[in-house]
Design a protein around this motif. Structure first.
Motif, short mmCIF file in Angstrom:
data_model
loop_
_atom_site.label_atom_id
_atom_site.label_comp_id
_atom_site.label_asym_id
_atom_site.label_seq_id
_atom_site.Cartn_x
_atom_site.Cartn_y
_atom_site.Cartn_z
N ALA A 61 0.83 -1.21 0.00
CA ALA A 61 0.00 0.00 0.00
C ALA A 61 0.86 1.26 0.00
CB ALA A 61 -0.93 0.00 1.21
N LEU A 62 1.95 1.25 0.76
CA LEU A 62 2.83 2.41 0.80
C LEU A 62 3.49 2.65 -0.55
CD1 LEU A 62 4.53 1.93 4.29
CD2 LEU A 62 2.65 3.47 3.70
N GLN A 63 3.86 1.57 -1.22
CA GLN A 63 4.41 1.72 -2.57
C GLN A 63 3.36 2.28 -3.52
OE1 GLN A 63 5.93 -2.20 -3.47
NE2 GLN A 63 7.96 -1.74 -2.61
N ASP A 64 2.11 1.82 -3.36
CA ASP A 64 1.04 2.35 -4.19
C ASP A 64 0.79 3.83 -3.93
OD1 ASP A 64 0.72 -0.16 -5.26
OD2 ASP A 64 -1.02 -0.70 -4.02
N LEU A 65 1.09 4.28 -2.70
CA LEU A 65 0.96 5.70 -2.37
C LEU A 65 2.13 6.53 -2.88
CD1 LEU A 65 -0.39 5.57 1.30
CD2 LEU A 65 -1.63 6.35 -0.73
N GLY A 66 3.11 5.85 -3.46
CA GLY A 66 4.24 6.58 -4.04
C GLY A 66 5.51 6.55 -3.23
N LEU A 67 5.57 5.76 -2.14
CA LEU A 67 6.79 5.69 -1.35
C LEU A 67 7.86 4.97 -2.17
CD1 LEU A 67 7.82 6.38 1.58
CD2 LEU A 67 7.52 3.95 2.06
N VAL A 173 -11.60 11.24 11.39
CA VAL A 173 -10.67 11.42 10.28
C VAL A 173 -11.28 12.33 9.21
CG1 VAL A 173 -9.25 10.28 8.54
CG2 VAL A 173 -9.71 9.15 10.72
N PRO A 174 -10.63 13.43 8.89
CA PRO A 174 -11.15 14.33 7.85
C PRO A 174 -11.30 13.61 6.51
CG PRO A 174 -9.40 15.40 9.09
CD PRO A 174 -9.40 13.96 9.51
N ASN A 175 -12.38 13.90 5.82
CA ASN A 175 -12.64 13.29 4.52
C ASN A 175 -12.04 14.16 3.43
OD1 ASN A 175 -13.62 11.66 2.49
ND2 ASN A 175 -15.70 12.53 2.54
N ASP A 176 -10.73 14.08 3.30
CA ASP A 176 -10.04 14.87 2.28
C ASP A 176 -8.88 14.06 1.72
OD1 ASP A 176 -7.86 15.09 4.08
OD2 ASP A 176 -8.71 16.90 4.96
N GLU A 177 -8.22 14.60 0.72
CA GLU A 177 -7.13 13.87 0.06
C GLU A 177 -5.85 13.85 0.88
OE1 GLU A 177 -6.54 15.41 -3.82
OE2 GLU A 177 -8.49 14.72 -4.58
N PHE A 178 -5.79 14.67 1.94
CA PHE A 178 -4.59 14.76 2.76
C PHE A 178 -4.52 13.64 3.79
CE2 PHE A 178 -2.04 17.44 5.94
CZ PHE A 178 -0.84 17.17 5.31
N HIS A 179 -5.68 13.10 4.18
CA HIS A 179 -5.75 12.09 5.23
C HIS A 179 -6.16 10.74 4.66
CE1 HIS A 179 -6.03 15.84 7.57
NE2 HIS A 179 -5.54 15.15 8.57
N LEU A 180 -5.68 9.68 5.33
CA LEU A 180 -6.02 8.33 4.92
C LEU A 180 -6.16 7.47 6.17
CD1 LEU A 180 -6.33 6.48 2.36
CD2 LEU A 180 -3.94 5.83 2.74
N PRO A 181 -7.31 6.82 6.37
CA PRO A 181 -7.45 5.90 7.51
C PRO A 181 -6.50 4.72 7.35
CG PRO A 181 -9.60 6.47 6.58
CD PRO A 181 -8.57 6.94 5.60
N TYR A 182 -5.91 4.28 8.44
CA TYR A 182 -4.95 3.18 8.39
C TYR A 182 -5.56 1.92 7.76
CZ TYR A 182 -2.14 -0.77 9.85
OH TYR A 182 -1.41 -1.94 9.84
N ARG A 183 -6.84 1.67 8.02
CA ARG A 183 -7.44 0.43 7.53
C ARG A 183 -7.32 0.29 6.01
NH1 ARG A 183 -11.76 3.82 8.62
NH2 ARG A 183 -13.14 4.23 6.83
N MET A 184 -7.23 1.41 5.30
CA MET A 184 -7.11 1.35 3.85
C MET A 184 -5.78 0.70 3.43
SD MET A 184 -10.00 2.55 3.08
CE MET A 184 -9.81 2.61 1.30
N LEU A 185 -4.75 0.84 4.27
CA LEU A 185 -3.46 0.26 3.92
C LEU A 185 -3.53 -1.27 3.93
CD1 LEU A 185 -0.95 2.47 5.97
CD2 LEU A 185 -1.79 2.81 3.63
#
Length: 547
Positions: A61-67, A173-185
């Motif tokens: 997931a982190l790689q998919d986020l661009g890490l 958790v704010p519903n915006d592009e800056f935040h991501l809930p951990y469960r999504m990972l």
């Protein structure tokens, strides 16, 4: 005089079959003992196989986020399963971990995030911590914030209770592009892409004051951190080799716990019992419930336990060893703990730049009172003449402690001049003054640095001084460390006020509340008409310390 347990330093700590990269520690233990318990967080357990599987998903997931390889991700988390999963996932994805204290102020967080260039940031779902971290992250150019819900990591009943009791402090958790809930990972599919990584690559940026008091990132490599874990294993030869249960109450964002509680435990297939912070009642109940074999502590924790435990306190009888570090351990505190528990309390010595351990007393035999022990396996310690650093001093004489070994850092992040100052001729200059006795035991007698060791934490006088200078009535200020019966040392500020100012010590503490952390708050603030200075007009600390 040079002292070492081995006659010649070893450049590569690994033997055939030993782990090359930190994620290998987890992979090997998961293959050996997949069903063994790896983590226990407040009663919720996770097996080695389960931990390894989660790390693989989150790394993908982190790689998919661009890490990308070499990118930094900051973990601003207390001791929870999230810290362990994300630590290994970042490394598995090819990134670099930046460990940050959640109790930092917004300013301190901003410095770490900006200096490291972190792309991603993980925080708990605590409103106050998130408020500081998100403000600092926005200014530092962090791309995404991962929000980790504490209740979800707890056993179900405790999670329900936590959501009710802590409802006012839990972040939505704010519903915006800056935040991501951990469960999504953890919903990622597929294994992470293998990145070409070398043991000499940086794995962790451990922020420390170094020799100047300005926090900077010590570049700890996969090889240096693995080396220190292997050195611990060699040092432990006299203890039973069966897997252990380790209680992890020291914060893993500090390198002492990162190596001793996390890396070493995963290397040896131990069970880690995690506590998010030290609270006496919770700690004693956890000791009674889990009956651990090993405890790592700082003198502040030892002193607190001495007030409340006795020979029959539940949970202490199975302890095989207890290791104290992070600050000087008063001899009476050590003796009292040993009387209460009947086990050896071993004091060691280390620093962030050395991953961190460089010396330790025996874990099974009583050490020398006041000594931090002998050099660690494959570690060379030399004491250099304070007036001529090219010369070593004989046993009994004081000199600056220089350390060589595979656990030493690569240097400071983006600070080549300061790196060259402390890394000389294959040695790390510690800035500490010590002496050897005739049997090779090291005694620390002074510190060249102005660093204050406060309850196991590094407190940098300049941070406090800079914050006080922002007050309009403060003309001059100097901060030193003074003895403290509970924390080992505590900051004390000496202030020259503007003429006619009515500011009190309480006024200055109130002013500092939003600028420094609680651990950095001066215990005493003393006003003086003049502060001592050197001949060239610089403020001098030595007269205030009584040197």
């Amino acid at each position: 005089m040079s002292r070492s347990e081995r006659s010649a330093p070893v450049s590569d700590p690994r033997e055939p079959g030993e782990p090359r990269l930190l994620p290998d520690l987890l992979a090997q233990s998961a293959r050996r003992s997949p069903e063994s318990v790896a983590l226990d967080f407040m009663g919720r357990s996770m097996s080695y196989a389960g931990l390894a599987a989660r790390v693989e998903r989150v790394a993908r997931a982190l790689q998919d986020l661009g890490l990308a390889p070499g990118d930094r991700m900051c973990l601003c988390l207390p001791n929870t399963s999230y810290f362990v999963i994300l630590y290994f996932a970042v490394l598995r994805a090819g990134g670099i971990v930046v460990a940050m204290n959640p109790l930092y102020t917004e300013r301190e967080m901003g410095h770490v995030l900006a200096d490291s260039g972190a792309r991603l940031l993980a925080v708990p779902d605590d409103r106050d911590i998130h408020a500081k971290a998100s403000a600092a992250a926005g200014a530092a150019g962090v791309r995404r914030i991962i929000v980790c819900p504490i209740a979800a990591a707890l056993p179900p009943i405790k999670g329900i209770a936590y959501r009710f009791l802590a409802r006012r402090s839990i972040l939505r958790v704010p519903n915006d592009e800056f935040h991501l809930p951990y469960r999504m990972l953890e919903r990622a599919t597929g294994r992470p892409a293998d990145r070409a990584r070398d043991p000499g690559d940086v794995a962790v940026l451990q922020y420390t004051g170094g020799t100047t008091g300005v926090p900077k990132g010590a570049m700890l490599t996969h090889a240096s951190l693995i080396a220190n874990a292997l050195q611990m294993r060699d040092h432990d030869r006299g203890l039973p080799s069966t897997p252990e249960r380790v209680i992890g109450v020291l914060p893993m964002f500090h390198v002492f716990a990162l190596t001793t509680v996390l890396n070493y435990s995963i290397l040896t297939g131990a069970e880690i019992v995690l506590l998010p912070r030290f609270e006496l009642d919770s700690f004693l109940k956890t000791m009674a419930r889990t009956r651990p074999h090993r405890l790592f502590a700082v003198p502040t924790l030892i002193g607190k336990l001495n007030e409340h435990i006795g020979p029959h306190t539940p949970g202490f009888k199975r302890l095989r060893c207890c290791i104290s570090g992070g600050a000087p351990l008063p001899p009476e505190m050590l003796a009292q703990f040993e009387r209460h528990t009947g086990i050896v309390l071993s004091e060691g010595y280390g620093l962030s730049e050395a991953s961190p351990i460089v010396a330790s007393n025996s874990l099974t035999e009583k050490g020398r009172v006041g000594s931090v022990g002998r050099p660690f396996p494959r570690t060379t310690i030399e004491l250099r003449d304070l007036d001529d650093l090219s010369r070593t001093v004989p046993a009994g004489a004081a000199g600056e402690v220089w350390v060589s070994g595979p656990q030493v850092m690569r240097g400071y992040w983006n600070r080549p001049e300061e790196s060259a100052e402390v890394l000389r001729d294959g040695f790390l200059r510690t800035g500490d003054v010590g002496r050897f006795d005739a049997d090779g035991f090291l005694f620390l007698v002074d510190r060249i640095k102005d660093l204050i060791l406060c309850g196991g934490y590094n407190v940098y006088p300049r941070v406090i001084e800079d914050a006080l200078y922002e007050h309009e009535d403060v003309l001059e200020v100097t901060v030193i460390g003074v003895p403290d019966p509970y924390r080992g040392e505590a900051p004390k500020a000496f202030v020259r006020k503007r003429p006619g100012s009515a500011a009190t010590a309480d006024d200055l503490r109130a002013f500092l509340t939003s600028r420094i952390s609680k651990i950095e708050m001066p215990r005493d603030i003393e006003f003086r008409d003049e502060l001592p200075k050197t001949l060239i007009g610089k403020l001098s600390k030595k007269e205030l310390r009584g040197d």
